[in-house]
Scaffold this motif. Sequence first.
Motif, PDB file in Angstrom:
ATOM      1  N   GLY A  45       0.822  -1.208   0.000  1.00 44.23           N
ATOM      2  CA  GLY A  45       0.000   0.000   0.000  1.00 44.23           C
ATOM      3  C   GLY A  45       0.856   1.258   0.000  1.00 44.23           C
ATOM      4  O   GLY A  45       0.541   2.248  -0.659  1.00 44.23           O
ATOM      5  N   HIS A  46       1.958   1.198   0.736  1.00 45.57           N
ATOM      6  CA  HIS A  46       2.878   2.338   0.809  1.00 45.57           C
ATOM      7  C   HIS A  46       3.536   2.602  -0.550  1.00 45.57           C
ATOM      8  O   HIS A  46       3.681   3.750  -0.967  1.00 45.57           O
ATOM      9  N   ILE A  47       3.918   1.538  -1.242  1.00 48.14           N
ATOM     10  CA  ILE A  47       4.495   1.691  -2.591  1.00 48.14           C
ATOM     11  C   ILE A  47       3.501   2.428  -3.493  1.00 48.14           C
ATOM     12  O   ILE A  47       3.851   3.382  -4.191  1.00 48.14           O
ATOM     13  N   ALA A 134      13.180   3.707  -7.976  1.00 45.26           N
ATOM     14  CA  ALA A 134      14.129   3.327  -6.928  1.00 45.26           C
ATOM     15  C   ALA A 134      13.381   2.993  -5.642  1.00 45.26           C
ATOM     16  O   ALA A 134      13.698   2.027  -4.953  1.00 45.26           O
ATOM     17  N   HIS A 135      12.352   3.781  -5.329  1.00 43.79           N
ATOM     18  CA  HIS A 135      11.586   3.561  -4.105  1.00 43.79           C
ATOM     19  C   HIS A 135      10.931   2.178  -4.102  1.00 43.79           C
ATOM     20  O   HIS A 135      11.045   1.420  -3.144  1.00 43.79           O
ATOM     21  N   GLU A 136      10.261   1.848  -5.196  1.00 47.59           N
ATOM     22  CA  GLU A 136       9.579   0.545  -5.246  1.00 47.59           C
ATOM     23  C   GLU A 136      10.602  -0.592  -5.149  1.00 47.59           C
ATOM     24  O   GLU A 136      10.403  -1.561  -4.409  1.00 47.59           O
ATOM     25  N   GLN A 138      13.597  -0.504  -3.807  1.00 46.94           N
ATOM     26  CA  GLN A 138      14.172  -0.571  -2.456  1.00 46.94           C
ATOM     27  C   GLN A 138      13.202  -1.243  -1.482  1.00 46.94           C
ATOM     28  O   GLN A 138      13.623  -1.975  -0.592  1.00 46.94           O
ATOM     29  N   HIS A 139      11.905  -0.988  -1.682  1.00 39.28           N
ATOM     30  CA  HIS A 139      10.946  -1.697  -0.839  1.00 39.28           C
ATOM     31  C   HIS A 139      10.912  -3.188  -1.156  1.00 39.28           C
ATOM     32  O   HIS A 139      10.638  -4.004  -0.280  1.00 39.28           O
ATOM     33  N   ASN A 140      11.201  -3.556  -2.403  1.00 42.69           N
ATOM     34  CA  ASN A 140      11.334  -4.989  -2.717  1.00 42.69           C
ATOM     35  C   ASN A 140      12.369  -5.619  -1.798  1.00 42.69           C
ATOM     36  O   ASN A 140      12.208  -6.749  -1.345  1.00 42.69           O
TER      37      ASN A 140
HETATM   38 FE   LIG Z   1       9.197   4.098   1.437  1.00 41.30          FE
END
Ligand SMILES: [Fe+2]
Length: 372
Positions: A45-47, A134-136, A138-140
């Motif tokens: 959800g955050h992604i 990059a954000h998605e 990094q969450h991976n």
């Molecule tokens: Fe984040």
Amino acid sequence: MSKAAIAEALEEARERTLALVEPLDDEQLNRIWSSILSPLAWDLGHIANFEELWLVQTIGGREPLHGELGRFYDAIENPRKIRGELPILRDEDLRAYMADVRARTLDVLEGVEIGPDVEDPLLRDGFVYEMLLAHELQHNETMLQLLQLVDGYELPAEVSRERSSSRIAETSASSTGETVAIDAGEYEIGAGPRGFAYDNERPRHTVELQAFEIDRTPVGNGAYISCMEATGAEPPLYWEREGDGWVDTSRGQRTPIDPSHPVIHVSWHQADGFARWAGKRLPTEFEWEAARDRLDGLGHGWEWTSSDFLAYPGFEAFPYREYSEVFFGDEHKVLRGSAWATHPRVARPTFRNWDLPQRSQIFAGLRCARDA
Ligand SMILES: [Fe+2]
């Protein structure tokens, strides 16, 4: 990147995200597995919410899909240990939200200007899209930290391949003593003004280094076991004794520890303790960056450095304070390099990762240095 390339990269990142959770059911996505890791449903959800905030609301000027929902996905407002209790989206609602946001993102992308001469620094050279990718990704990696706790979980084929190919044999530079000598002098550190980088990697600046030596390869499991035997140091996370040896119990497996592979899942305290036991020390992050092109065995585990996570001289927060600035200080230690769980797009030579010194859920090992 062209708009078509951006759309394709966003799609690839999303495929990777969904492939990671594909084997899990909704109960597993919603479950609180650890007080230091978010439930996977929160990450998902955050992604999507971060994407909506930047690519739909900020760039597209549109209203949010779910009113005030975004505050439950704010990473600073909601520490990891409370995220499982929040009224976040779950199950079908969550999947629908991810898809709805993505459709709006692609719609907004159609109408924006992203060239090198665009005035808005968020859009210039497509910065905000690179940031979202990059954000998605990094969450991976944080999702993969949690997936280590899921018994019987099997990595997607692509990630499993990346994991196997990132291991190098004969890593025990600490036992062979093979080092790389770096001369004293001035070294350029950090990212230049063009291209994508986070604010904490800028500005590029010169540092003065004394001559030093750094291990050619990361510390191996065998060397770490020797240190444990000699000093009583704690084993890495997920290790258990079996007979005379050790096994890795992550994902509910019992895989014998290969002494020639790089050690990972050690905290900064464990890494620092190893280096002292070996008669060496951890490199500073500047030493690490200065030596990077001469080093073997990058990419299996992040490497702890002795450096606190601090601003470079002339630092300016961009595009928001909460990415880096609020973490600056002596609480967090810098890690450099990348791990098997890190997407190659994230692993820039100047990338700075950081975590608390007691944490070992991160895929982190070390290599040692010493003054010349
Ligand atoms: Fe984040």
